[in-house]
Design a protein around this motif. Structure first.
Motif, mmCIF file in Angstrom:
data_model
loop_
_atom_site.group_PDB
_atom_site.id
_atom_site.type_symbol
_atom_site.label_atom_id
_atom_site.label_comp_id
_atom_site.label_asym_id
_atom_site.label_seq_id
_atom_site.Cartn_x
_atom_site.Cartn_y
_atom_site.Cartn_z
ATOM 1 N N THR A 132 -32.726 15.197 10.037
ATOM 2 C CA THR A 132 -32.689 15.087 8.557
ATOM 3 C C THR A 132 -31.274 15.380 8.068
ATOM 4 N N ILE A 133 -31.020 15.027 6.816
ATOM 5 C CA ILE A 133 -29.696 15.287 6.237
ATOM 6 C C ILE A 133 -29.435 16.789 6.182
ATOM 7 N N ALA A 134 -30.455 17.576 5.946
ATOM 8 C CA ALA A 134 -30.262 19.041 5.905
ATOM 9 C C ALA A 134 -29.811 19.540 7.279
ATOM 10 N N GLU A 135 -30.479 19.064 8.328
ATOM 11 C CA GLU A 135 -30.092 19.462 9.693
ATOM 12 C C GLU A 135 -28.693 18.959 10.021
ATOM 13 N N PHE A 136 -28.401 17.723 9.564
ATOM 14 C CA PHE A 136 -27.083 17.130 9.877
ATOM 15 C C PHE A 136 -25.967 17.939 9.211
ATOM 16 N N LEU A 137 -26.129 18.238 7.927
ATOM 17 C CA LEU A 137 -25.084 18.992 7.206
ATOM 18 C C LEU A 137 -24.926 20.385 7.795
ATOM 19 N N ASP A 138 -26.024 20.984 8.179
ATOM 20 C CA ASP A 138 -25.972 22.321 8.790
ATOM 21 C C ASP A 138 -25.214 22.255 10.120
ATOM 22 N N HIS A 139 -25.507 21.211 10.891
ATOM 23 C CA HIS A 139 -24.836 21.015 12.197
ATOM 24 C C HIS A 139 -23.330 20.809 11.990
ATOM 25 N N VAL A 140 -22.982 19.994 10.982
ATOM 26 C CA VAL A 140 -21.570 19.706 10.709
ATOM 27 C C VAL A 140 -20.839 20.981 10.320
ATOM 28 N N PRO A 147 -35.028 3.002 1.492
ATOM 29 C CA PRO A 147 -35.779 3.796 0.498
ATOM 30 C C PRO A 147 -36.098 5.221 0.931
ATOM 31 N N THR A 148 -36.150 5.459 2.249
ATOM 32 C CA THR A 148 -36.528 6.820 2.696
ATOM 33 C C THR A 148 -35.316 7.753 2.745
ATOM 34 N N TYR A 179 -28.912 9.214 7.526
ATOM 35 C CA TYR A 179 -29.337 10.491 6.914
ATOM 36 C C TYR A 179 -29.391 10.468 5.392
ATOM 37 N N ALA A 180 -28.346 9.890 4.764
ATOM 38 C CA ALA A 180 -28.290 9.929 3.292
ATOM 39 C C ALA A 180 -27.290 8.880 2.818
ATOM 40 N N VAL A 181 -27.419 8.546 1.527
ATOM 41 C CA VAL A 181 -26.497 7.559 0.942
ATOM 42 C C VAL A 181 -25.590 8.255 -0.073
ATOM 43 N N THR A 182 -24.438 7.615 -0.354
ATOM 44 C CA THR A 182 -23.432 8.252 -1.220
ATOM 45 C C THR A 182 -23.502 7.712 -2.648
ATOM 46 N N ALA A 183 -24.641 7.136 -3.025
ATOM 47 C CA ALA A 183 -24.835 6.703 -4.422
ATOM 48 C C ALA A 183 -25.656 7.791 -5.113
#
Ligand code: MLT
Length: 324
Positions: free
Chosen positions: A135-143, A230-231, A218-222
């Motif tokens: 997930t984006i939360a896991e990805f950002l945490d990992h980064v 959509p997900t 993971y996520a979009v920048t809009a």
């Protein structure tokens, strides 16, 4: 004597202008793509070029001139003859380059004749499938935890992927290990092969790979979700307030290209942006044509001017220091 010469010249010029517009183009046109083949700018350039070629009745030949975040291709265009036979497709990197490159051989706001705006769309944060995050939360945490231990691709300083990384690093207060490529086409090859960890890439380049299961998104920048993804949450939803990076492409000729030629090219671009085949392909790739009535030469010039000012401020606020 001089008066007679001047009026004669005016008559010749007057005669030649309509003639020029009527006969242009009478040979193939070169469209410079300032990034490597296979990337989003290349895909858009070929799509638009194919439609314009049908309208203009001459071949539009793509020349990929990569390097230095797109400034090498821009410099080649600025030096070309101002006759309409050398064009450039470029995006926000042309605007950001005015701040990031101290030794440009061209003046960003003076040396190009905008033909028109083409499209606008978001970036998407993607990784190799081998990364343990889902997930984006896991990805950002990992980064945030991994920092320089994670490799992020870019298409060089000032490219869209680099600007997105720059904003992401500023908001997360972390430094990645940035790997420059001559475009996000080659970067995507390494991501699919698992040689690169992550990329902030234009949807036009990533959607086919996401749909094929060859990379993870993971996520979009809009600020709104993307219909074709959509997900995927926005980064704003994921806790990065108002995080927004939008890529926009425009078409340019060298400064001094005669107005009748600019008008002929602008009309052909407008036809391309109403071409159902082009619009269907845009939709598949998660991008949209720039709004009708807001995409002519004057609007493209105004957009470039406002984006040079915008990115000068964003770059200053991000703390990124131009290297050359
Ligand atoms: C590309 O076409 O490779 C991209 O536009 C590069 C980028 O801006 O990241």
């Amino acid at each position: 004597m001089l008066g007679r010469l001047a009026s004669a010249a005016a008559i010749v010029m007057g005669l030649s202008m309509p003639t020029m517009a009527q006969t242009f183009p009478d040979r193939p046109i070169t469209l410079i793509v300032p990034f490597a083949a296979g990337g989003p700018s290349d895909v858009l350039g070929r799509l638009i070029g194919q439609s314009m070629s049908a309208t203009l009745g001459q071949s539009v030949l793509i020349e990929n001139v990569g390097g230095a975040g797109g400034t090498t291709g821009a410099a080649r265009t600025a030096r070309a003859a101002a006759d309409g036979y050398t064009l450039l497709i470029h995006h926000l990197a042309l605007a950001a380059g005015a701040t990031l490159y101290r030794n440009l051989t061209y003046d960003t706001l003076r040396d190009f004749e905008p033909i028109g705006l083409i499209n606008q769309g978001p970036f998407v944060i993607v990784s190799k499938t081998g990364l343990e995050t889902r997930t984006i939360a896991e990805f950002l945490d990992h980064v945030k935890k991994t920092g320089k231990g994670i490799s992020f691709g870019t298409a060089g300083v000032g490219s869209g992927s680099h600007l997105c990384n720059m904003m992401l690093q500023a908001q997360l207060k972390v430094q990645f290990n940035e790997i420059p490529y001559r475009g996000t086409g080659p970067a995507m090859n390494d991501l699919v092969a698992g040689q690169l960890d992550a990329l902030c890439d234009q949807t036009t380049n990533s959607i086919p790979q996401i749909q094929g299961g060859r990379i993870r998104a993971y996520a979009v920048t809009a600020l709104q979700r993307v219909e074709q993804l959509p997900t995927l949450p926005t980064l704003h939803e994921a806790g990065l307030p108002n995080f927004e990076v939008t890529v926009w492409h425009a078409l340019y000729a060298p400064r001094g290209t005669p107005a009748p030629v600019v008008q002929r090219l602008s009309a052909a671009l407008e036809t391309a942006l109403k071409d159902p085949t082009v619009l269907a392909r845009f939709a598949d790739l998660g991008t949209t044509a720039y709004p009708a009535g807001q995409r002519g030469p004057a609007e493209a010039r105004a957009k470039l001017e406002s984006e040079v000012a915008k990115w000068r401020q964003v770059i200053a606020e991000s703390g990124f220091t131009p290297t050359n």
